[in-house]
Design an enzyme around this catalytic site. Structure first.
Site, PDB file in Angstrom:
ATOM      1  N   HIS A 136     -44.721  -8.625 -26.787  1.00 22.45           N
ATOM      2  CA  HIS A 136     -44.382  -9.726 -25.936  1.00 22.45           C
ATOM      3  C   HIS A 136     -46.032 -10.912 -25.999  1.00 22.45           C
ATOM      4  O   HIS A 136     -45.027 -12.185 -26.273  1.00 22.45           O
ATOM      5  CB  HIS A 136     -44.106  -9.810 -24.509  1.00 22.45           C
ATOM      6  CG  HIS A 136     -43.426 -10.794 -23.497  1.00 22.45           C
ATOM      7  ND1 HIS A 136     -43.682 -11.440 -22.385  1.00 22.45           N
ATOM      8  CD2 HIS A 136     -42.695 -12.082 -24.796  1.00 22.45           C
ATOM      9  CE1 HIS A 136     -42.785 -11.462 -22.295  1.00 22.45           C
ATOM     10  NE2 HIS A 136     -42.673 -12.752 -23.357  1.00 22.45           N
TER      11      HIS A 136
ATOM     12  N   GLU B 278     -45.913 -12.226 -29.639  1.00 24.10           N
ATOM     13  CA  GLU B 278     -45.095 -13.135 -30.087  1.00 24.10           C
ATOM     14  C   GLU B 278     -45.682 -14.583 -29.274  1.00 24.10           C
ATOM     15  O   GLU B 278     -44.513 -15.776 -29.831  1.00 24.10           O
ATOM     16  CB  GLU B 278     -43.367 -13.262 -29.094  1.00 24.10           C
ATOM     17  CG  GLU B 278     -42.696 -13.652 -28.886  1.00 24.10           C
ATOM     18  CD  GLU B 278     -41.395 -14.032 -27.790  1.00 24.10           C
ATOM     19  OE1 GLU B 278     -41.835 -14.484 -26.875  1.00 24.10           O
ATOM     20  OE2 GLU B 278     -41.260 -12.314 -27.456  1.00 24.10           O
ATOM     21  N   HIS B 279     -46.115 -14.940 -28.255  1.00 24.86           N
ATOM     22  CA  HIS B 279     -46.338 -16.098 -27.880  1.00 24.86           C
ATOM     23  C   HIS B 279     -47.734 -16.874 -28.411  1.00 24.86           C
ATOM     24  O   HIS B 279     -47.110 -17.744 -28.236  1.00 24.86           O
ATOM     25  CB  HIS B 279     -47.115 -15.716 -25.804  1.00 24.86           C
ATOM     26  CG  HIS B 279     -45.677 -15.677 -25.047  1.00 24.86           C
ATOM     27  ND1 HIS B 279     -45.070 -16.758 -24.087  1.00 24.86           N
ATOM     28  CD2 HIS B 279     -44.226 -14.803 -24.819  1.00 24.86           C
ATOM     29  CE1 HIS B 279     -44.330 -15.905 -23.435  1.00 24.86           C
ATOM     30  NE2 HIS B 279     -43.823 -15.425 -23.747  1.00 24.86           N
TER      31      HIS B 279
ATOM     32  N   GLU C 266     -44.000 -14.861 -16.281  1.00 26.97           N
ATOM     33  CA  GLU C 266     -42.218 -14.681 -17.030  1.00 26.97           C
ATOM     34  C   GLU C 266     -41.581 -14.051 -16.418  1.00 26.97           C
ATOM     35  O   GLU C 266     -40.742 -13.402 -15.921  1.00 26.97           O
ATOM     36  CB  GLU C 266     -42.664 -14.773 -18.855  1.00 26.97           C
ATOM     37  CG  GLU C 266     -41.207 -14.840 -19.134  1.00 26.97           C
ATOM     38  CD  GLU C 266     -40.981 -14.301 -21.161  1.00 26.97           C
ATOM     39  OE1 GLU C 266     -40.619 -13.876 -21.153  1.00 26.97           O
ATOM     40  OE2 GLU C 266     -41.902 -15.098 -21.224  1.00 26.97           O
TER      41      GLU C 266
END
Length: 187
Positions: free
Chosen positions: A27, A30-31, A108
């Site tokens: 994740h 991805e960022h 998040e």
């Protein structure tokens, strides 16, 4: 030139691919991909291009897949596609972005605490057989990502999983097949 692609996995990547000791690295990667490339080093140039031409973009990391997508006016597809492709050719993963985006991933995760669907999903993951990849903590947070040399760790993850034979590109447009092919192939 020889390639080391034979030593790399040719499969989709999601948070089940996270190493056991670094939850959320898929994740986080991805960022980090969205934060500039060698060809387009300005951090927000991609988002600015999309927004100024009727578009937007985002990404998501699931258990087995990571999906990036964008929408933009067809007249600006070529420029947006060039910037987009560069995230997967030569991303920067700058040191200054690493800490900041670690905080973004942490925020998040905290926001998801109050989302019933996320809480239900986490319960299902908790019920998985101990040690099974489905039970991994996929979002990550500051405590799981704040490891020594975090930038190097995310770059290593990227180098291992972000390879052409493990990726698929789909381009939908009112442009003809020939126009799209001429635009995409060089990128």
């Amino acid at each position: 030139a020889t390639s080391d692609c034979a030593n790399r996995p040719a499969r989709s990547v999601g948070h089940m691919s996270d190493p056991d000791d670094i939850a959320g690295i898929a994740h986080f990667c991805e960022h980090m991909c969205f934060l500039g490339s060698e060809k387009f080093p300005e951090e927000n140039a991609y988002r600015a291009l999309l927004q100024s031409h009727g578009g937007n973009g985002n990404a998501s990391t699931s258990m087995e897949n990571t999906v990036y997508h964008f929408v933009v006016n067809k007249n600006f597809l070529s420029g947006a596609l060039d910037r987009f492709c560069q995230f997967f050719v030569c991303p920067l993963f700058t040191e200054s972005c690493t800490e900041r985006d670690m905080n973004a991933v942490d925020s998040e995760h905290k926001k998801n605490f109050q989302t019933d669907s996320r809480r239900s999903f986490q319960l299902k993951k908790h019920l998985a057989k101990p040690g099974h990849p489905v039970g991994k903590f996929g979002t990550g947070d500051k405590s799981t990502l704040n490891v020594p040399n975090a930038r190097d760790v995310v770059m290593s993850f990227y180098d291992k999983y972000y390879v052409a034979d493990a990726m698929t590109l789909v381009v939908l447009s009112p442009l003809s097949h020939d126009e799209l092919q001429a635009m995409v192939v060089p990128l």
